[in-house]
Design a protein around this motif. Structure first.
Motif, PDB file in Angstrom:
ATOM      1  N   ASN A 185       0.854  -1.185   0.000  1.00 45.48           N
ATOM      2  CA  ASN A 185       0.000   0.000   0.000  1.00 45.48           C
ATOM      3  C   ASN A 185       0.895   1.242   0.000  1.00 45.48           C
ATOM      4  OD1 ASN A 185       0.849   0.423   2.685  1.00 45.48           O
ATOM      5  ND2 ASN A 185      -1.092  -0.223   3.582  1.00 45.48           N
ATOM      6  N   SER A 186       0.316   2.412   0.088  1.00 48.23           N
ATOM      7  CA  SER A 186       1.094   3.652   0.011  1.00 48.23           C
ATOM      8  C   SER A 186       2.021   3.847   1.210  1.00 48.23           C
ATOM      9  CB  SER A 186       0.155   4.855  -0.128  1.00 48.23           C
ATOM     10  OG  SER A 186      -0.688   4.927   1.008  1.00 48.23           O
ATOM     11  N   LYS A 187       1.824   3.072   2.292  1.00 47.15           N
ATOM     12  CA  LYS A 187       2.684   3.150   3.472  1.00 47.15           C
ATOM     13  C   LYS A 187       3.798   2.105   3.445  1.00 47.15           C
ATOM     14  CE  LYS A 187      -1.217   4.531   6.362  1.00 47.15           C
ATOM     15  NZ  LYS A 187      -2.068   4.092   7.478  1.00 47.15           N
ATOM     16  N   GLY A 188       3.859   1.303   2.366  1.00 48.58           N
ATOM     17  CA  GLY A 188       4.861   0.249   2.290  1.00 48.58           C
ATOM     18  C   GLY A 188       4.480  -0.997   3.067  1.00 48.58           C
ATOM     19  N   GLU A 189       3.191  -1.135   3.362  1.00 52.57           N
ATOM     20  CA  GLU A 189       2.692  -2.296   4.104  1.00 52.57           C
ATOM     21  C   GLU A 189       2.039  -3.295   3.153  1.00 52.57           C
ATOM     22  OE1 GLU A 189       1.244  -0.077   8.186  1.00 52.57           O
ATOM     23  OE2 GLU A 189      -0.049  -0.016   6.405  1.00 52.57           O
ATOM     24  N   ILE A 190       2.034  -4.548   3.570  1.00 54.12           N
ATOM     25  CA  ILE A 190       1.364  -5.598   2.811  1.00 54.12           C
ATOM     26  C   ILE A 190       0.266  -6.217   3.670  1.00 54.12           C
ATOM     27  CG2 ILE A 190       3.396  -6.133   1.421  1.00 54.12           C
ATOM     28  CD1 ILE A 190       3.767  -8.676   3.210  1.00 54.12           C
ATOM     29  N   PRO A 191      -0.767  -6.753   3.030  1.00 54.05           N
ATOM     30  CA  PRO A 191      -1.770  -7.481   3.817  1.00 54.05           C
ATOM     31  C   PRO A 191      -1.269  -8.899   4.102  1.00 54.05           C
ATOM     32  CG  PRO A 191      -2.417  -7.437   1.513  1.00 54.05           C
ATOM     33  CD  PRO A 191      -1.146  -6.634   1.627  1.00 54.05           C
ATOM     34  N   ILE A 192      -1.449  -9.339   5.348  1.00 50.38           N
ATOM     35  CA  ILE A 192      -1.240 -10.737   5.700  1.00 50.38           C
ATOM     36  C   ILE A 192      -2.461 -11.184   6.492  1.00 50.38           C
ATOM     37  CG2 ILE A 192       1.272 -10.625   5.652  1.00 50.38           C
ATOM     38  CD1 ILE A 192       1.220 -10.689   8.741  1.00 50.38           C
ATOM     39  N   ILE A 193      -2.641 -12.466   6.552  1.00 53.82           N
ATOM     40  CA  ILE A 193      -3.815 -13.009   7.234  1.00 53.82           C
ATOM     41  C   ILE A 193      -3.333 -13.887   8.377  1.00 53.82           C
ATOM     42  CG2 ILE A 193      -5.842 -14.489   6.957  1.00 53.82           C
ATOM     43  CD1 ILE A 193      -5.825 -13.505   3.975  1.00 53.82           C
ATOM     44  N   TYR A 194      -3.918 -13.661   9.566  1.00 56.72           N
ATOM     45  CA  TYR A 194      -3.594 -14.469  10.736  1.00 56.72           C
ATOM     46  C   TYR A 194      -4.708 -15.483  10.945  1.00 56.72           C
ATOM     47  CZ  TYR A 194      -2.408 -15.788  15.514  1.00 56.72           C
ATOM     48  OH  TYR A 194      -2.079 -16.499  16.637  1.00 56.72           O
ATOM     49  N   ALA A 195      -4.336 -16.757  11.012  1.00 58.42           N
ATOM     50  CA  ALA A 195      -5.286 -17.839  11.294  1.00 58.42           C
ATOM     51  C   ALA A 195      -5.200 -18.122  12.790  1.00 58.42           C
ATOM     52  CB  ALA A 195      -4.952 -19.073  10.474  1.00 58.42           C
ATOM     53  N   THR A 196      -6.097 -17.531  13.565  1.00 59.13           N
ATOM     54  CA  THR A 196      -6.011 -17.619  15.026  1.00 59.13           C
ATOM     55  C   THR A 196      -6.214 -19.045  15.533  1.00 59.13           C
ATOM     56  OG1 THR A 196      -8.343 -17.025  15.252  1.00 59.13           O
ATOM     57  CG2 THR A 196      -6.751 -15.235  15.378  1.00 59.13           C
ATOM     58  N   LYS A 197      -7.027 -19.828  14.862  1.00 60.24           N
ATOM     59  CA  LYS A 197      -7.307 -21.196  15.319  1.00 60.24           C
ATOM     60  C   LYS A 197      -6.043 -22.047  15.348  1.00 60.24           C
ATOM     61  CE  LYS A 197     -10.265 -25.173  14.324  1.00 60.24           C
ATOM     62  NZ  LYS A 197     -11.305 -25.688  13.429  1.00 60.24           N
ATOM     63  N   ASP A 198      -5.159 -21.870  14.383  1.00 58.85           N
ATOM     64  CA  ASP A 198      -3.942 -22.688  14.302  1.00 58.85           C
ATOM     65  C   ASP A 198      -2.670 -21.897  14.579  1.00 58.85           C
ATOM     66  OD1 ASP A 198      -2.463 -25.035  13.950  1.00 58.85           O
ATOM     67  OD2 ASP A 198      -2.327 -24.776  11.791  1.00 58.85           O
ATOM     68  N   GLY A 199      -2.775 -20.585  14.737  1.00 63.02           N
ATOM     69  CA  GLY A 199      -1.626 -19.787  15.132  1.00 63.02           C
ATOM     70  C   GLY A 199      -0.556 -19.557  14.079  1.00 63.02           C
ATOM     71  N   TYR A 200      -0.953 -19.249  12.855  1.00 65.34           N
ATOM     72  CA  TYR A 200       0.039 -18.929  11.829  1.00 65.34           C
ATOM     73  C   TYR A 200      -0.425 -17.740  10.996  1.00 65.34           C
ATOM     74  CZ  TYR A 200      -2.939 -21.471   8.507  1.00 65.34           C
ATOM     75  OH  TYR A 200      -3.983 -21.893   7.736  1.00 65.34           O
ATOM     76  N   TYR A 201       0.563 -17.123  10.338  1.00 60.41           N
ATOM     77  CA  TYR A 201       0.326 -15.995   9.437  1.00 60.41           C
ATOM     78  C   TYR A 201       0.556 -16.471   8.018  1.00 60.41           C
ATOM     79  CZ  TYR A 201       0.843 -13.307  13.726  1.00 60.41           C
ATOM     80  OH  TYR A 201       0.700 -12.807  14.995  1.00 60.41           O
ATOM     81  N   LYS A 202      -0.166 -15.878   7.074  1.00 57.36           N
ATOM     82  CA  LYS A 202       0.017 -16.267   5.677  1.00 57.36           C
ATOM     83  C   LYS A 202      -0.195 -15.075   4.759  1.00 57.36           C
ATOM     84  CE  LYS A 202      -4.703 -17.737   4.727  1.00 57.36           C
ATOM     85  NZ  LYS A 202      -5.472 -18.665   3.923  1.00 57.36           N
TER      86      LYS A 202
END
Length: 184
Positions: free
Chosen positions: A44-61
């Motif tokens: 995005n314009s701030k240099g950030e990317i979207p990631i998704i956190y799967a709270t049930k299993d505890g990982y980011y993707k």
């Protein structure tokens, strides 16, 4: 156009050989299913990317999408970015591919990874009932922060361990060899 091989992943890369497979039988290779997917690192314009956190299993993707039969991968990417992130993307460029062999799920998966920009956010994410049950949460962070979160995660499931390793390798490749997009 040159497509880089970002990583080749076999389940032996993330499973401890001394831990039993919990009774999950191995599937012979002739029964495997070929699956194509697209993944993305979109700034995005701030240099950030979207990631998704799967709270049930505890990982980011990283955001990812399966490609339907006879569907163009860029159409799938644009459609799913709208659904999972609520974003319109532009300036797409292929970063490379990841090849995954997962015998417990009988998948040979080839993922094409793209980079680009988030043009604008147009709606909140639309998660399926299963995604809501998995506790998916959208987060925004820099690629380096995303990598740190993924490295620190400790997923317990087979699929969570595979996703963690794949996305760590994608981000490491991106950070080590890809020039960030300029917003000037």
């Amino acid at each position: 156009m040159i497509i880089h091989l970002i990583s080749y992943i076999h389940e032996s890369d993330f499973l401890d050989p001394w831990i039993p497979s919990n009774g999950i039988s191995r599937v012979s290779p002739e029964m495997w299913r070929l699956r194509h997917a697209v993944r993305g690192i979109f700034l995005n314009s701030k240099g950030e990317i979207p990631i998704i956190y799967a709270t049930k299993d505890g990982y980011y993707k990283l955001p990812w999408w399966g490609i339907e039969v006879d569907e163009d991968m860029l159409v799938a990417l644009e459609r799913e970015m709208m659904e999972e992130v609520g974003a319109v993307v532009s300036h797409l460029s292929a970063l490379g591919i990841v090849i995954e062999f997962k015998s417990q799920s009988a998948n040979l998966q080839i993922s094409t990874v793209f980079t680009g920009r988030i043009s604008h956010l147009s709606s909140p994410p639309h998660y399926t009932e299963q995604e809501l049950l998995d506790g998916l949460t959208l987060l925004w962070c820099t690629p380096s922060q995303a990598l740190e979160l993924m490295i620190s995660a400790k997923p317990t499931s087979y699929i969570g361990k595979c996703i963690r390793l794949r996305d760590i390798r994608i981000l490491e490749f991106y950070l080590s060899s890809w020039r960030d997009l300029s917003y000037t």
